[in-house]
Design a protein around this motif. Structure first.
Motif, PDB file in Angstrom:
ATOM      1  N   ASP A   1     -28.803 -37.731  23.541  1.00 55.34           N
ATOM      2  CA  ASP A   1     -28.572 -37.953  24.973  1.00 55.34           C
ATOM      3  C   ASP A   1     -28.631 -36.639  25.736  1.00 55.34           C
ATOM      4  OD1 ASP A   1     -28.238 -40.643  24.426  1.00 55.34           O
ATOM      5  OD2 ASP A   1     -26.043 -40.594  24.583  1.00 55.34           O
ATOM      6  N   GLN A   2     -28.065 -35.593  25.158  1.00 57.65           N
ATOM      7  CA  GLN A   2     -28.075 -34.283  25.814  1.00 57.65           C
ATOM      8  C   GLN A   2     -29.499 -33.723  25.897  1.00 57.65           C
ATOM      9  OE1 GLN A   2     -24.994 -31.727  24.410  1.00 57.65           O
ATOM     10  NE2 GLN A   2     -25.794 -29.943  25.433  1.00 57.65           N
TER      11      GLN A   2
ATOM     12  N   GLU B   1     -33.588 -44.600  32.522  1.00 62.55           N
ATOM     13  CA  GLU B   1     -32.267 -44.167  33.006  1.00 62.55           C
ATOM     14  C   GLU B   1     -31.933 -44.784  34.364  1.00 62.55           C
ATOM     15  OE1 GLU B   1     -29.770 -42.366  31.509  1.00 62.55           O
ATOM     16  OE2 GLU B   1     -31.012 -42.679  29.752  1.00 62.55           O
TER      17      GLU B   1
ATOM     18  N   ALA C   1     -32.207 -35.526  25.887  1.00 53.04           N
ATOM     19  CA  ALA C   1     -32.919 -36.386  26.838  1.00 53.04           C
ATOM     20  C   ALA C   1     -32.619 -35.956  28.272  1.00 53.04           C
ATOM     21  CB  ALA C   1     -32.546 -37.850  26.623  1.00 53.04           C
ATOM     22  N   ALA C   2     -31.367 -35.595  28.550  1.00 54.64           N
ATOM     23  CA  ALA C   2     -31.010 -35.131  29.894  1.00 54.64           C
ATOM     24  C   ALA C   2     -31.767 -33.851  30.227  1.00 54.64           C
ATOM     25  CB  ALA C   2     -29.500 -34.900  29.994  1.00 54.64           C
TER      26      ALA C   2
ATOM     27  N   GLN D   1     -26.285 -39.155  18.326  1.00 51.59           N
ATOM     28  CA  GLN D   1     -26.594 -39.867  19.570  1.00 51.59           C
ATOM     29  C   GLN D   1     -26.218 -39.018  20.781  1.00 51.59           C
ATOM     30  OE1 GLN D   1     -28.231 -42.981  19.925  1.00 51.59           O
ATOM     31  NE2 GLN D   1     -28.433 -41.972  21.894  1.00 51.59           N
ATOM     32  N   GLN D   2     -25.093 -38.330  20.687  1.00 56.36           N
ATOM     33  CA  GLN D   2     -24.681 -37.450  21.784  1.00 56.36           C
ATOM     34  C   GLN D   2     -25.690 -36.318  21.970  1.00 56.36           C
ATOM     35  OE1 GLN D   2     -20.341 -36.487  21.895  1.00 56.36           O
ATOM     36  NE2 GLN D   2     -20.316 -37.757  20.038  1.00 56.36           N
TER      37      GLN D   2
ATOM     38  N   ARG E   1     -30.884 -48.352  33.672  1.00 56.10           N
ATOM     39  CA  ARG E   1     -29.541 -48.364  33.074  1.00 56.10           C
ATOM     40  C   ARG E   1     -28.476 -48.077  34.140  1.00 56.10           C
ATOM     41  NH1 ARG E   1     -29.437 -44.402  28.562  1.00 56.10           N
ATOM     42  NH2 ARG E   1     -30.672 -46.012  27.581  1.00 56.10           N
TER      43      ARG E   1
END
Length: 116
Positions: A16-17, A85, A19-20, A12-13, A88
């Motif tokens: 997320d990275q 994002e 995705a960023a 997941q990390q 969120r």
């Protein structure tokens, strides 16, 4: 060297990275992501963990697998990700940040919004 937080699964990390990075336009829509093997080597993690992260991005409609070619950023992925994002941030992070600013007595005028 990448440091992983023990509070979230590594896949997941990584998702997320990645995705960023997509949000920053790297890689651009329609372009391929690095291979599973290349990402596993870069982040020094198991290829299955990388595959799971990429699957999470695929489940969110951000990337697609093209048989024999690799994994590509889908058209519209950046805007879709930006919208999610933003929502969120405004619903989850901003209220907490605003409350902290108030507690600390920091006003809008004291915040520097530019790059300087």
């Amino acid at each position: 060297m990448q440091t992983w937080d023990h509070k979230l699964p590594i896949y997941q990390q990584l998702a997320d990275q990645l995705a960023a990075q997509l949000l920053d336009g790297d890689p651009a829509e329609g372009q391929p992501l690095p291979s599973v093997r290349a990402l596993a080597s870069r982040y020094m993690i198991n290829p299955l963990t990388v595959s799971r992260a990429l699957q999470a991005l695929g489940d969110e409609g951000l990337v697609e697998t093209r048989r024999g070619l690799g994994i590509y950023v889908r058209p519209g992925a950046r805007e879709r990700l930006r919208s999610v994002e933003r929502e969120r941030f405004l619903n989850d992070e901003w209220p907490q940040l605003r409350a902290r600013l108030r507690r600390l007595g920091i006003t809008a005028e004291q915040l520097k919004w530019g790059d300087n």
